[in-house]
Write a protein that holds these residues in place. Structure first.
Motif, PDB file in Angstrom:
ATOM      1  N   ASN A 132       0.816  -0.641   0.057  1.00  0.00           N
ATOM      2  CA  ASN A 132       0.081   0.241  -0.290  1.00  0.00           C
ATOM      3  C   ASN A 132       0.587   1.316   0.214  1.00  0.00           C
ATOM      4  O   ASN A 132       0.337   2.403  -0.684  1.00  0.00           O
ATOM      5  CB  ASN A 132      -1.045  -0.222   1.039  1.00  0.00           C
ATOM      6  N   LEU A 133       1.600   1.188   0.571  1.00  0.00           N
ATOM      7  CA  LEU A 133       2.984   2.227   0.905  1.00  0.00           C
ATOM      8  C   LEU A 133       3.495   2.611  -0.837  1.00  0.00           C
ATOM      9  O   LEU A 133       3.597   3.746  -1.145  1.00  0.00           O
ATOM     10  CB  LEU A 133       4.002   2.352   1.872  1.00  0.00           C
ATOM     11  N   ARG A 136       1.659   4.171  -3.228  1.00  0.00           N
ATOM     12  CA  ARG A 136       0.995   5.133  -3.511  1.00  0.00           C
ATOM     13  C   ARG A 136       1.862   6.064  -3.203  1.00  0.00           C
ATOM     14  O   ARG A 136       2.002   7.537  -3.305  1.00  0.00           O
ATOM     15  CB  ARG A 136       0.354   5.596  -2.058  1.00  0.00           C
ATOM     16  N   MET A 137       3.602   5.656  -3.609  1.00  0.00           N
ATOM     17  CA  MET A 137       5.017   6.226  -3.673  1.00  0.00           C
ATOM     18  C   MET A 137       5.605   5.978  -5.658  1.00  0.00           C
ATOM     19  O   MET A 137       6.543   6.401  -5.768  1.00  0.00           O
ATOM     20  CB  MET A 137       6.131   5.992  -2.841  1.00  0.00           C
ATOM     21  N   ARG A 138       3.800   5.586  -6.371  1.00  0.00           N
ATOM     22  CA  ARG A 138       4.610   5.247  -7.273  1.00  0.00           C
ATOM     23  C   ARG A 138       5.718   4.470  -7.696  1.00  0.00           C
ATOM     24  O   ARG A 138       6.186   4.271  -8.460  1.00  0.00           O
ATOM     25  CB  ARG A 138       4.803   5.831  -8.166  1.00  0.00           C
ATOM     26  N   ILE A 139       6.117   3.277  -6.243  1.00  0.00           N
ATOM     27  CA  ILE A 139       7.181   2.825  -6.445  1.00  0.00           C
ATOM     28  C   ILE A 139       7.270   1.200  -6.611  1.00  0.00           C
ATOM     29  O   ILE A 139       6.201   0.530  -5.868  1.00  0.00           O
ATOM     30  CB  ILE A 139       8.098   2.817  -5.556  1.00  0.00           C
ATOM     31  N   GLN A 140       7.593   0.391  -7.994  1.00  0.00           N
ATOM     32  CA  GLN A 140       7.411  -0.778  -7.825  1.00  0.00           C
ATOM     33  C   GLN A 140       8.686  -1.684  -7.451  1.00  0.00           C
ATOM     34  O   GLN A 140       9.323  -1.843  -7.956  1.00  0.00           O
ATOM     35  CB  GLN A 140       7.044  -0.897  -9.388  1.00  0.00           C
ATOM     36  N   ASP A 173      16.337   0.802  -9.385  1.00  0.00           N
ATOM     37  CA  ASP A 173      15.729   2.477  -8.842  1.00  0.00           C
ATOM     38  C   ASP A 173      15.407   2.495  -7.292  1.00  0.00           C
ATOM     39  O   ASP A 173      14.519   3.209  -6.791  1.00  0.00           O
ATOM     40  CB  ASP A 173      14.714   2.876  -9.988  1.00  0.00           C
ATOM     41  N   LEU A 177      15.043   4.756  -1.436  1.00  0.00           N
ATOM     42  CA  LEU A 177      14.459   4.168  -0.163  1.00  0.00           C
ATOM     43  C   LEU A 177      15.210   3.595   0.768  1.00  0.00           C
ATOM     44  O   LEU A 177      15.039   3.494   1.641  1.00  0.00           O
ATOM     45  CB  LEU A 177      13.643   3.162  -0.759  1.00  0.00           C
TER      46      LEU A 177
ATOM     47  N   ASP B   3      -2.600  11.230  -1.563  1.00  0.00           N
ATOM     48  CA  ASP B   3      -3.137   9.716  -1.387  1.00  0.00           C
ATOM     49  C   ASP B   3      -2.259   8.713  -0.578  1.00  0.00           C
ATOM     50  O   ASP B   3      -2.337   8.463   0.051  1.00  0.00           O
ATOM     51  CB  ASP B   3      -3.099   8.798  -2.601  1.00  0.00           C
ATOM     52  N   ILE B  61      10.328  11.258  -1.198  1.00  0.00           N
ATOM     53  CA  ILE B  61      10.967   9.850  -2.426  1.00  0.00           C
ATOM     54  C   ILE B  61       9.757  10.531  -3.524  1.00  0.00           C
ATOM     55  O   ILE B  61      10.223   9.983  -4.321  1.00  0.00           O
ATOM     56  CB  ILE B  61      11.459   9.214  -1.455  1.00  0.00           C
ATOM     57  N   ALA B  62       7.965  10.187  -2.377  1.00  0.00           N
ATOM     58  CA  ALA B  62       7.123   9.749  -3.995  1.00  0.00           C
ATOM     59  C   ALA B  62       7.238  11.068  -4.676  1.00  0.00           C
ATOM     60  O   ALA B  62       6.915  11.136  -5.798  1.00  0.00           O
ATOM     61  CB  ALA B  62       5.910  10.267  -2.613  1.00  0.00           C
ATOM     62  N   ARG B  65      10.040  11.104  -6.952  1.00  0.00           N
ATOM     63  CA  ARG B  65       9.462  10.656  -8.743  1.00  0.00           C
ATOM     64  C   ARG B  65       9.302  11.596  -9.419  1.00  0.00           C
ATOM     65  O   ARG B  65       9.035  10.577 -10.229  1.00  0.00           O
ATOM     66  CB  ARG B  65       9.214   9.198  -8.184  1.00  0.00           C
TER      67      ARG B  65
END
Lengths: 280, 76
Positions: A132-133, A136-140, A173, A177, B3, B61-62, B65
């Protein structure tokens, strides 16, 4: 072992479809997220989520009522009636009636329970929270789970406790984190711990790692601790290490816990807290 | 980004319904304004702002990006 891959727009949706295909409940399966997917930006770059669902112990479970029994004490263990809302599922028709159950799984040591949750449940909840985190950070990232045997905590130190599961995030990438000296990872872990604590009343039982950073750092810290201990014994002078987060201080304490001629203690507050190594 | 802050805040507070998040978007920056129930302020700020700091790290960080700088404002 019955296992299927399921693709869908989101992980949640894939889980729902897969469970209905298997005719299983959430508790009966292990879910591995192969690709968390991405909503994309304005529909561009959207990517489906892909999961692998493996039936755990076919036919056994739902989870047995928990008899009150003496449990090993793991820190904040406190029984709490299920505060974790499971994915709501309509009652499933029992499909796959003709399905031959595979041989029973090999006998396993009794899984430790923490705050009323077994390790697998904690891992599942942790996986949901971190996904979920990240989403929402657009991290895969791909998630890799590693289960640890319970470790005795060093007594009086109120450092962080021994994790039972590590969720290692793997992807391109992900350096952001980790951050400088792992500070971003410490913050990510902190938010993660707070959310896990709210959901399960446990603390620090699920450890987040990124690209094996903690594992590498641990090896370095253990080496450092031993080298410094040797030096302390030679010079008979205590040595204070640089400030470290609780998790890393704990690794130093643990590394020297059994040393017959060395003791360790932490001093200082917050960000400035440091381990000092003393001759005994 | 909004969000992310909404998810974190709602997961931490006792009264998730009272959580409000507004996003003010600039070309290179974005401001996120977070409001929670008065009793929940401590849950999003923490001792010496520790929780707020950690939320800011994840938000930064978000935002990076998307090539932006983000600010988190917690409103009382």
């Amino acid at each position: 072992m019955q296992s299927i891959d399921q693709q869908a727009r989101t992980v949640d949706e894939a889980v729902r479809i897969a469970l209905s295909r298997l005719g299983r409940n959430y508790e009966d399966v292990d879910i591995e997220v192969l690709n968390p997917g991405s909503p994309g930006v304005l529909g561009v770059g959207a990517e489906d989520a892909l999961i692998r669902v493996t039936v755990r112990i076919p036919g056994m479970r739902p989870r047995p009522p928990m008899p009150p029994q003496p449990q090993p004490y793991y820190g904040m263990a406190r029984p709490l009636p299920g505060s974790y809302n499971q994915v709501p599922l309509p009652p499933q028709p029992m499909l796959g009636m003709g399905y031959n159950p595979p041989p029973p799984p090999p006998p396993q040591p009794i899984a430790p329970r923490v705050g009323g949750y077994d390790v697998q449940e904690l891992a599942n909840i942790g996986r949901d929270v971190i996904l979920n985190l990240l989403r929402r950070m657009r991290i895969q990232a791909r998630l890799q789970l590693e289960f640890h045997p319970p470790v005795e905590d060093p007594g009086s130190e109120e450092e962080s406790q021994s994790p039972l599961v590590t969720i290692n995030l793997i992807g391109n990438d992900l350096a952001a984190l980790i951050g400088r000296r792992g500070e971003a990872l410490t913050d990510l872990q902190y938010i993660f711990n707070l959310i896990m604590n709210k959901k399960t009343r446990t603390w620090g039982k699920v450890l987040i790692d990124v690209e094996g950073y903690r594992a590498r750092r641990k090896a370095n810290l253990v080496n450092l601790a031993r080298r410094m201990a040797d030096q302390v014994l030679t010079t008979r002078q205590p040595i204070t290490l640089e400030p470290m987060p609780a998790y890393e201080r704990r690794l130093v304490h643990l590394a020297l816990l059994d040393h017959p001629y060395i003791r360790t203690e932490s001093f200082g507050d917050g960000e400035e807290r440091k381990v000092t190594i003393f001759p005994k | 980004m909004k969000d992310l802050v909404l998810y974190m805040a709602q997961s931490l507070v006792d009264d998730p319904n009272a959580v409000q998040v507004r996003q003010i978007e600039g070309t290179h920056s974005v401001i996120i304004k977070l409001a929670v129930a008065p009793d929940d302020m401590g849950k999003v700020i923490g001792k010496q702002g520790k929780i707020a700091k950690a939320m800011r790290t994840l938000l930064t960080i978000a935002a990076a990006r998307e090539g932006k700088r983000a600010t988190l404002e917690i409103q009382s």
